[in-house]
Design a protein around this motif. Structure first.
Motif, PDB file in Angstrom:
ATOM      1  N   ASP A 171       0.803  -1.220   0.000  1.00  0.00           N
ATOM      2  CA  ASP A 171       0.000   0.000   0.000  1.00  0.00           C
ATOM      3  C   ASP A 171       0.842   1.278   0.000  1.00  0.00           C
ATOM      4  O   ASP A 171       0.318   2.369   0.252  1.00  0.00           O
ATOM      5  CB  ASP A 171      -0.936   0.006   1.217  1.00  0.00           C
ATOM      6  CG  ASP A 171      -2.091  -0.968   1.048  1.00  0.00           C
ATOM      7  OD1 ASP A 171      -2.451  -1.256  -0.106  1.00  0.00           O
ATOM      8  OD2 ASP A 171      -2.621  -1.432   2.064  1.00  0.00           O
ATOM      9  N   ARG A 172       2.108   1.154  -0.289  1.00  0.00           N
ATOM     10  CA  ARG A 172       2.968   2.336  -0.324  1.00  0.00           C
ATOM     11  C   ARG A 172       2.740   3.155  -1.598  1.00  0.00           C
ATOM     12  O   ARG A 172       2.238   2.641  -2.593  1.00  0.00           O
ATOM     13  CB  ARG A 172       4.435   1.897  -0.246  1.00  0.00           C
ATOM     14  CG  ARG A 172       4.765   1.137   1.031  1.00  0.00           C
ATOM     15  CD  ARG A 172       6.122   0.485   0.978  1.00  0.00           C
ATOM     16  NE  ARG A 172       6.415  -0.260   2.214  1.00  0.00           N
ATOM     17  CZ  ARG A 172       7.475  -1.032   2.404  1.00  0.00           C
ATOM     18  NH1 ARG A 172       8.359  -1.192   1.405  1.00  0.00           N
ATOM     19  NH2 ARG A 172       7.651  -1.665   3.546  1.00  0.00           N
ATOM     20  N   VAL A 173       3.128   4.415  -1.538  1.00  0.00           N
ATOM     21  CA  VAL A 173       3.059   5.284  -2.711  1.00  0.00           C
ATOM     22  C   VAL A 173       3.877   4.666  -3.841  1.00  0.00           C
ATOM     23  O   VAL A 173       5.007   4.213  -3.631  1.00  0.00           O
ATOM     24  CB  VAL A 173       3.588   6.696  -2.368  1.00  0.00           C
ATOM     25  CG1 VAL A 173       3.755   7.534  -3.623  1.00  0.00           C
ATOM     26  CG2 VAL A 173       2.654   7.383  -1.382  1.00  0.00           C
ATOM     27  N   LYS A 174       3.302   4.644  -5.044  1.00  0.00           N
ATOM     28  CA  LYS A 174       3.960   4.035  -6.194  1.00  0.00           C
ATOM     29  C   LYS A 174       4.850   5.064  -6.894  1.00  0.00           C
ATOM     30  O   LYS A 174       4.407   6.178  -7.207  1.00  0.00           O
ATOM     31  CB  LYS A 174       2.933   3.516  -7.199  1.00  0.00           C
ATOM     32  CG  LYS A 174       1.845   2.652  -6.600  1.00  0.00           C
ATOM     33  CD  LYS A 174       2.379   1.376  -5.994  1.00  0.00           C
ATOM     34  CE  LYS A 174       1.260   0.524  -5.428  1.00  0.00           C
ATOM     35  NZ  LYS A 174       1.748  -0.626  -4.655  1.00  0.00           N
ATOM     36  N   MET A 175       6.097   4.648  -7.155  1.00  0.00           N
ATOM     37  CA  MET A 175       7.065   5.545  -7.777  1.00  0.00           C
ATOM     38  C   MET A 175       7.800   4.836  -8.907  1.00  0.00           C
ATOM     39  O   MET A 175       7.983   3.619  -8.870  1.00  0.00           O
ATOM     40  CB  MET A 175       8.073   6.038  -6.733  1.00  0.00           C
ATOM     41  CG  MET A 175       7.457   6.969  -5.698  1.00  0.00           C
ATOM     42  SD  MET A 175       8.593   7.309  -4.317  1.00  0.00           S
ATOM     43  CE  MET A 175       8.466   5.770  -3.422  1.00  0.00           C
ATOM     44  N   LEU A 176       8.194   5.622  -9.894  1.00  0.00           N
ATOM     45  CA  LEU A 176       8.935   5.126 -11.048  1.00  0.00           C
ATOM     46  C   LEU A 176      10.319   5.753 -11.068  1.00  0.00           C
ATOM     47  O   LEU A 176      10.450   6.981 -11.006  1.00  0.00           O
ATOM     48  CB  LEU A 176       8.193   5.492 -12.336  1.00  0.00           C
ATOM     49  CG  LEU A 176       8.977   5.364 -13.653  1.00  0.00           C
ATOM     50  CD1 LEU A 176       9.265   3.893 -13.979  1.00  0.00           C
ATOM     51  CD2 LEU A 176       8.207   6.018 -14.800  1.00  0.00           C
ATOM     52  N   TYR A 177      11.348   4.896 -11.152  1.00  0.00           N
ATOM     53  CA  TYR A 177      12.700   5.399 -11.411  1.00  0.00           C
ATOM     54  C   TYR A 177      13.044   5.121 -12.867  1.00  0.00           C
ATOM     55  O   TYR A 177      12.923   3.980 -13.343  1.00  0.00           O
ATOM     56  CB  TYR A 177      13.761   4.748 -10.533  1.00  0.00           C
ATOM     57  CG  TYR A 177      15.148   5.164 -10.995  1.00  0.00           C
ATOM     58  CD1 TYR A 177      15.678   6.382 -10.603  1.00  0.00           C
ATOM     59  CD2 TYR A 177      15.860   4.383 -11.906  1.00  0.00           C
ATOM     60  CE1 TYR A 177      16.908   6.812 -11.088  1.00  0.00           C
ATOM     61  CE2 TYR A 177      17.091   4.811 -12.395  1.00  0.00           C
ATOM     62  CZ  TYR A 177      17.605   6.024 -11.986  1.00  0.00           C
ATOM     63  OH  TYR A 177      18.816   6.459 -12.489  1.00  0.00           O
ATOM     64  N   LYS A 178      13.504   6.160 -13.568  1.00  0.00           N
ATOM     65  CA  LYS A 178      13.941   6.009 -14.951  1.00  0.00           C
ATOM     66  C   LYS A 178      14.813   7.199 -15.329  1.00  0.00           C
ATOM     67  O   LYS A 178      14.456   8.347 -15.050  1.00  0.00           O
ATOM     68  CB  LYS A 178      12.740   5.927 -15.900  1.00  0.00           C
ATOM     69  CG  LYS A 178      13.124   5.742 -17.366  1.00  0.00           C
ATOM     70  CD  LYS A 178      11.888   5.803 -18.265  1.00  0.00           C
ATOM     71  CE  LYS A 178      12.278   5.752 -19.726  1.00  0.00           C
ATOM     72  NZ  LYS A 178      11.110   5.949 -20.627  1.00  0.00           N
TER      73      LYS A 178
END
Length: 399
Positions: A67-74
């Motif tokens: 349930d954590r905040v979803k983040m994208l690394y790119k």
């Protein structure tokens, strides 16, 4: 102490701190490089046993399991996927994306080292000074086994991550970027994985909120396999008194058929009749709830029959099993049933799984990762594909 002495001491302490930070950064880089090499060796070993499929060459990593905040690394940038808000941005000289450690290490053009990693407690950002901070909205506990006794432990850790990353507000989604509703079929497979890793509480609220036996996600159809999947999911948290259990048992009557051997159910799943598969799931769900089971598994050609490998392995009529590289979970499920390895994994480090050309997916949502995924109508990772490989490797990969 005069001013000059203070300046000398401060300079000395700064130099010591700088050396210590540089030494730690170098250690971290070497550790991450070694782990990535070992992970790739495992992937090569698995790929030698099965097949691979060419996926877009897009290095990225998703953070925010459960349930954590979803983040994208790119490309040196960490963003919140729901809003596009930038959490951090760095000029990258080199980077290591290490899926099995849930880690990205960046060497910047200024010679600094920064790390983003996720563990059982949070998503952490370690800055150039070695300061480690939990990112907002990511502090919650998860169980993240190492699978150290398994031949494919690193791959299992990555598959587990791909499953957990797609749980949003307690709902297990096939891929959170292209789907917004939970599916009973995919959700049941995810739940089997969560049982193995001690994370079923993540979906408790979703399951106990069931009021109907069906998700109606496949063009509104009431799919008969949902009956058994709903019973199984409810068995994780409640008993036969739950209203959705009562309603599901009532609904089974609609699908009942009779043969000389006995009763079974037959309806549509994925737009075709799959009576053996549907009855197997129903019997399993009844078994999990400790309810009477009056059904037999019909000896009828059913290309989904082998997709249910969890039990009733002696009830199978030889048929061409469902398999399609657009929907690779079909082949992996049949492989699990037959003890074969004829189905594909990605040729990339991450993600390892996907689904392509699904009729109910909105692929515009994955354009945030890369337009090639959207243009190819591909969602990656995908939880049903993950679950099938994960559960199969758990069964066969103990040394």
């Amino acid at each position: 102490m005069n001013r000059i002495k203070k300046q000398v001491i401060a300079a000395f302490l700064l130099a010591v701190l700088t050396v210590a930070c540089n030494n730690e950064a170098e250690r971290l880089w070497k550790e991450s490089s070694a782990e990535l090499e070992d992970y790739r060796a495992e992937l090569n070993a698995l790929r030698a046993e099965c097949r691979t499929k060419e996926m877009p060459d897009v290095p990225f990593f998703l953070f925010g399991m459960g349930d954590r905040v979803k983040m994208l690394y790119k490309n040196g940038r960490l963003t919140v996927t729901s809003s596009g808000k930038t959490i951090g941005e760095w000029a990258v000289k080199e980077e290591l994306i290490v899926p099995s450690l849930y880690r990205v290490v960046i060497r910047t053009t200024d010679g600094e080292t920064v790390m983003i990693e996720e563990d059982e407690d949070a998503v952490w950002l370690t800055d150039k000074h070695g300061n480690r901070t939990a990112l907002d909205g990511t502090t919650s506990h998860l169980s993240l086994p190492l699978f150290a006794d398994n031949k494919y432990g690193r791959i299992l850790r990555t598959l587990h991550q791909e499953i957990l990353i797609n749980i949003v507000e307690g709902v297990p989604l096939p891929n959170y970027l292209v789907y917004k509703k939970g599916w009973r079929r995919d959700g049941a497979m995810v739940a089997m994985c969560l049982e193995k890793t001690g994370n079923t509480e993540l979906i408790r609220r979703w399951v106990l909120g069931f009021t109907e036996p069906y998700d109606r996600n496949n063009a509104g159809e009431e799919e008969a396999d949902n009956l058994g999947q709903t019973l199984y999911l409810l068995s994780l948290f409640t008993d036969s008194s739950h209203p959705a259990v009562v309603k599901t048992l009532e609904e089974t009557r609609r699908f009942e058929r009779t043969s000389p051997q006995g009763k079974y159910i037959c309806g549509r799943s994925d737009f075709h009749e799959t009576p053996a598969y549907q009855t197997k799931f129903l019997k399993w769900g009844l078994q999990k709830l400790g309810l009477p089971d009056e059904y037999i598994i019909p000896q009828i050609a059913d290309n989904y029959s082998a997709l249910f490998w969890q039990d009733f392995r002696d009830s199978y009529m030889l048929v061409a099993d469902a398999a399609d590289d657009d929907y690779p979970y079909l082949g992996w499920a049949a492989d699990h049933f037959h003890g074969t390895k004829s189905s594909p994994v990605s040729n990339r480090d991450y993600p390892l799984t996907w689904e392509t050309n699904a009729s109910q997916a909105d692929y515009e949502g994955i354009r945030i990762v890369d337009e090639r995924y959207a243009n190819q109508r591909t969602a990656a990772p995908h939880t049903w594909h993950d679950a099938e490989i994960f559960l199969y490797l758990l069964d066969i990969s103990v040394n």
